[in-house]
Motif scaffolding. Structure first.
Motif, PDB file in Angstrom:
ATOM      1  N   UNK A 143       0.900  -1.225  -0.017  1.00 22.04           N
ATOM      2  CA  UNK A 143      -0.160   0.096  -0.010  1.00 22.04           C
ATOM      3  C   UNK A 143       0.884   1.266  -0.084  1.00 22.04           C
ATOM      4  N   UNK A 144       0.556   2.232  -0.768  1.00 17.23           N
ATOM      5  CA  UNK A 144       0.903   3.534  -0.469  1.00 17.23           C
ATOM      6  C   UNK A 144       0.021   4.549   0.161  1.00 17.23           C
ATOM      7  N   UNK A 145       0.222   5.152   1.178  1.00 17.98           N
ATOM      8  CA  UNK A 145      -0.637   5.842   2.030  1.00 17.98           C
ATOM      9  C   UNK A 145      -0.348   7.352   1.866  1.00 17.98           C
ATOM     10  N   UNK A 146      -1.349   8.204   1.577  1.00 15.79           N
ATOM     11  CA  UNK A 146      -1.061   9.829   1.463  1.00 15.79           C
ATOM     12  C   UNK A 146      -1.803  10.364   2.640  1.00 15.79           C
ATOM     13  N   UNK A 178       8.471   4.831   6.022  1.00 17.30           N
ATOM     14  CA  UNK A 178       7.873   6.472   6.058  1.00 17.30           C
ATOM     15  C   UNK A 178       8.956   7.008   5.364  1.00 17.30           C
ATOM     16  N   UNK A 179       8.714   8.078   4.674  1.00 21.69           N
ATOM     17  CA  UNK A 179       9.436   8.952   3.906  1.00 21.69           C
ATOM     18  C   UNK A 179       9.222  10.463   4.258  1.00 21.69           C
ATOM     19  N   UNK A 180      10.176  11.166   4.588  1.00 21.99           N
ATOM     20  CA  UNK A 180       9.832  12.804   4.891  1.00 21.99           C
ATOM     21  C   UNK A 180       9.043  13.399   3.635  1.00 21.99           C
ATOM     22  N   UNK A 181       9.243  13.111   2.708  1.00 26.79           N
ATOM     23  CA  UNK A 181       8.562  13.695   1.553  1.00 26.79           C
ATOM     24  C   UNK A 181       7.799  12.503   0.666  1.00 26.79           C
ATOM     25  N   UNK A 182       6.430  12.422   0.293  1.00 25.91           N
ATOM     26  CA  UNK A 182       5.922  11.579  -0.296  1.00 25.91           C
ATOM     27  C   UNK A 182       5.148  10.429   0.566  1.00 25.91           C
ATOM     28  N   UNK A 183       4.597   9.311   0.134  1.00 24.37           N
ATOM     29  CA  UNK A 183       3.381   8.485   0.637  1.00 24.37           C
ATOM     30  C   UNK A 183       4.344   7.490   1.796  1.00 24.37           C
ATOM     31  N   UNK A 184       3.588   6.899   2.710  1.00 25.86           N
ATOM     32  CA  UNK A 184       4.105   6.235   3.480  1.00 25.86           C
ATOM     33  C   UNK A 184       3.909   4.645   2.865  1.00 25.86           C
ATOM     34  N   UNK A 185       4.871   3.665   2.891  1.00 27.99           N
ATOM     35  CA  UNK A 185       4.577   2.350   2.244  1.00 27.99           C
ATOM     36  C   UNK A 185       4.154   1.359   3.359  1.00 27.99           C
ATOM     37  N   UNK A 186       3.141   0.387   3.116  1.00 29.75           N
ATOM     38  CA  UNK A 186       2.857  -0.587   4.123  1.00 29.75           C
ATOM     39  C   UNK A 186       2.853  -1.892   3.273  1.00 29.75           C
ATOM     40  N   UNK A 187       3.691  -2.814   4.004  1.00 25.70           N
ATOM     41  CA  UNK A 187       3.698  -4.190   3.270  1.00 25.70           C
ATOM     42  C   UNK A 187       3.076  -4.976   4.184  1.00 25.70           C
TER      43      UNK A 187
END
Length: 222
Positions: free
Chosen positions: A48-51, A74-83
């Motif tokens: 998943x990519x979470x905005x 979690x990235x500083x800029x951009x989406x959080x990825x969840x596996x």
């Protein structure tokens, strides 16, 4: 063969816990299923990519019955990825998605987008299995066909856009962002999209970059 753009509206009172985290939390703008993989023992691994702010998602994922485990990046800029490793048969909604994907004669295309209590996705296939998949929607889910068209030309520049990027461009055009002189700002586009100006600007930049890149690649191949 038909290509359908579909939106599934989900009753908040009947929605499984994991869907509520994805699509009903006000701190999350949207969540996208980017990839999935069916694994051993009726499990699936889903990326998943979470905005938006993933805090509620991170806190609540472990208590969702359909989730076996989840890892976050979690990235500083951009989406959080969840596996997430999921047990879809423990949720009527995810079981229905799994069954639809298993229908002979159709393909559910990625991404699947969760936003404001809905799921949006695209299906390609023959009319009969398509209708069967739509008719088998679980209780509390109302399926709306937004568009029926021929299968899009994957070489066309617009085929590179995500649903959200396409929506951002349409909103920007409607409010006058691309007029000369410009009559709207990222804030105006954000109001239409229901997100922050920063997110609206990111959607537009990515969409514009894809369109320019695809167009120039087309010139190079001529």
């Amino acid at each position: 063969m038909k290509h359908l753009r579909v939106t599934a509206h989900v009753d908040a009172e009947r929605a499984p816990t994991f869907f509520t985290l994805l699509a009903h939390d006000p701190t999350i703008v949207e969540t996208r299923v980017l990839e999935w993989n069916t694994t051993v023992g009726e499990r699936e691994t889903v990326l998943f990519a979470i905005d938006g702010d993933p805090a509620a998602f991170v806190e609540g994922a472990d208590d969702a019955p359909a989730i076996e485990s989840v890892e976050f990046s979690t990235r500083k800029n951009g989406p959080t990825y969840a596996l997430a490793v999921m047990r879809p048969l423990e949720s009527h909604m995810f079981a229905a998605i799994r069954e639809a994907r298993a229908q002979t004669g159709l393909v559910v295309r990625k991404p699947i987008v969760y936003r404001k209590g809905t799921m949006s996705f695209q299906i390609v296939g023959d009319p009969e299995p398509l209708q069967t998949a739509l008719d088998d929607a679980p209780p509390g889910v109302r399926v709306q066909v937004d568009e029926i068209e021929s299968v899009p030309d994957e070489s066309a520049p617009e085929s590179k856009l995500s649903n959200r990027q396409r929506e951002a461009l349409e909103c920007a055009r409607e409010v006058g962002y691309y007029d000369h002189p410009r009559r709207a700002t990222h804030a105006d586009v954000a109001d239409e999209l229901g997100c922050t100006p920063q997110t609206a600007g990111e959607h537009l930049r990515k969409a514009e970059a894809k369109l320019v890149g695809a167009t120039l690649d087309g010139f190079d191949s001529m």
